[in-house]
Design an enzyme around this catalytic site. Sequence first.
Site, PDB file in Angstrom:
ATOM      1  N   LYS A   1     -26.208 -41.379  58.044  1.00 27.91           N
ATOM      2  CA  LYS A   1     -26.214 -40.218  57.150  1.00 27.91           C
ATOM      3  C   LYS A   1     -27.633 -39.970  56.642  1.00 27.91           C
ATOM      4  O   LYS A   1     -28.534 -40.804  56.846  1.00 27.91           O
ATOM      5  CB  LYS A   1     -25.241 -40.438  55.992  1.00 27.91           C
ATOM      6  CG  LYS A   1     -25.574 -41.633  55.125  1.00 27.91           C
ATOM      7  CD  LYS A   1     -24.491 -41.864  54.085  1.00 27.91           C
ATOM      8  CE  LYS A   1     -24.833 -43.063  53.222  1.00 27.91           C
ATOM      9  NZ  LYS A   1     -24.179 -43.051  51.937  1.00 27.91           N
TER      10      LYS A   1
ATOM     11  N   TYR B   1     -56.500 -35.392  39.606  1.00 32.21           N
ATOM     12  CA  TYR B   1     -56.105 -34.672  38.397  1.00 32.21           C
ATOM     13  C   TYR B   1     -56.101 -35.606  37.192  1.00 32.21           C
ATOM     14  O   TYR B   1     -55.601 -36.724  37.269  1.00 32.21           O
ATOM     15  CB  TYR B   1     -54.692 -34.097  38.558  1.00 32.21           C
ATOM     16  CG  TYR B   1     -54.608 -32.939  39.523  1.00 32.21           C
ATOM     17  CD1 TYR B   1     -55.373 -31.784  39.333  1.00 32.21           C
ATOM     18  CD2 TYR B   1     -53.745 -32.989  40.614  1.00 32.21           C
ATOM     19  CE1 TYR B   1     -55.281 -30.714  40.217  1.00 32.21           C
ATOM     20  CE2 TYR B   1     -53.646 -31.923  41.501  1.00 32.21           C
ATOM     21  CZ  TYR B   1     -54.424 -30.793  41.294  1.00 32.21           C
ATOM     22  OH  TYR B   1     -54.337 -29.743  42.170  1.00 32.21           O
TER      23      TYR B   1
HETATM   24  C1  LIG Z   1     -19.041 -45.462  52.472  1.00 34.43           C
HETATM   25  C2  LIG Z   1     -20.316 -46.096  52.875  1.00 34.43           C
HETATM   26  N1  LIG Z   1     -20.302 -47.076  53.788  1.00 34.43           N
HETATM   27  C3  LIG Z   1     -21.431 -47.701  54.186  1.00 34.43           C
HETATM   28  C4  LIG Z   1     -22.657 -47.357  53.664  1.00 34.43           C
HETATM   29  C5  LIG Z   1     -23.885 -48.092  54.118  1.00 34.43           C
HETATM   30  O1  LIG Z   1     -24.444 -48.813  53.045  1.00 34.43           O
HETATM   31  P1  LIG Z   1     -25.736 -49.739  53.250  1.00 34.43           P
HETATM   32  O2  LIG Z   1     -26.843 -48.786  53.591  1.00 34.43           O
HETATM   33  O3  LIG Z   1     -25.935 -50.399  51.945  1.00 34.43           O
HETATM   34  O4  LIG Z   1     -25.439 -50.647  54.356  1.00 34.43           O
HETATM   35  C6  LIG Z   1     -22.719 -46.348  52.705  1.00 34.43           C
HETATM   36  C7  LIG Z   1     -24.008 -45.992  52.119  1.00 34.43           C
HETATM   37  O5  LIG Z   1     -24.175 -45.682  50.989  1.00 34.43           O
HETATM   38  C8  LIG Z   1     -21.529 -45.701  52.300  1.00 34.43           C
HETATM   39  O6  LIG Z   1     -21.534 -44.739  51.380  1.00 34.43           O
END
Ligand SMILES: Cc1ncc(COP(=O)(O)O)c(C=O)c1O
Length: 404
Positions: free
Chosen positions: A64, A296
């Site tokens: 994601k 700045y």
């Molecule tokens: C539902 C869910 N699963 C897995 C993950 C992966 O988490 P991580 O990056 O801590 O492994 C996330 C990330 O926030 C998540 O929201």
Amino acid sequence: MSTPGLSRLGSRPAEDVHGYSSPVKRVAGWLRPAWVEVDLAAVTANVAHICEVVAPSVVCAVVKADGYGHGAVPVARAAVAGGAGHLGVALAEEGHELRQAGVDVPVIVLSEPAPEAMRLVVEDKLTPTIYTERGLAALLGAVAAQDRAAAVPLHLKVDTGMHRVGASPAYVLELARAVVANPVLALEGLYTHLAVADDPADPYTQEQLASFDGVIGALAAGGTRPFLLHAANSAGALVHPGSRYQMVRPGIAIYGLAPASSMRGHPSVRPLRPALSFKAEVSYAKEVAAGEGLSYGLRYRLSASSVIATVPVGYADGAPRRLSEVGGQVLIGGHRRPIAGSVTMDQILVDCGPGAGVKAGDEVVLIGRQGDEEVTAWEWAERLGTIAYEVTCALSPRLPRIYT
Ligand SMILES: Cc1ncc(COP(=O)(O)O)c(C=O)c1O
């Protein structure tokens, strides 16, 4: 400097259009020498390592937020090459991007898609998460509109104590009954999310898992057992064997970063290799006299004359303005050098010291390795009071991603 095997998301091969040496300038259309380099072999190796640690559980690689800033599509392919059988995204649009690129492994949307997104979910054969009656109704509406031959698989999410999203343990049983009773749907998975797995000593993880086990038991008593049960993020997958069930969902670890800086020394975390480097070239260098102030506010004062390098990256690229005030450093010529004065929108100044032989065109490493030195995303995070996740996600799309 030569960086072999570079390619661009999308992707034209690297070509020497301007006669410059930097990888960015060798790719048509990118004229500013500032870029993010992603080592896809590191992603593949990290996923293979996680697969080995968690076997026989399978791996759903979380890509994601554009692969935590690394580029979702190339990372997804690298993760699948390392053994990931599933991918996880936050949004239907992110799943759509993967499908458009031809990625055809199962993709789970890790929050319940908005009703407006369900049509896209079904069209693209994404696997939705469901935890409300409204979501279930929207999914059924989208399925009915598309006349799908096979039952649409879904995962139910149960809130076992993080209280972000998910149905209560009691309500998820009702949802499960409704799903099982409907022949156009298939209850493929049941899952939860852990709130404190990155603190291995915190007993709350066990409480969450006990609550999850309670739901699994109640479903089984009614004759239902989804075949993909999952709970573990990276921290769970790597240090809580009891959270692995049939599948784990690592995100940060596939990019080679520990879920918490305190976990870096753990034996299952140590083999991970950071995939991302943030690099640039010095655009301008000059001697500035003792007593002068820089950037700045002129808050950085030189006690002796010094060589000051200008580097063409700023807070619009994801280098926070405060980074200089909290001791942020970059690597030039294999040495750590302080960021001098406020980070500006497009540029930073670096104090290279009296008589330093730094010149325009020299490589600057903001995150990554140069010689024996390394600046990590966790170093930025600790200075800034945040986590490495936020550091890599904040690197803006203005920086071209280059894949090695
Ligand atoms: C539902 C869910 N699963 C897995 C993950 C992966 O988490 P991580 O990056 O801590 O492994 C996330 C990330 O926030 C998540 O929201």
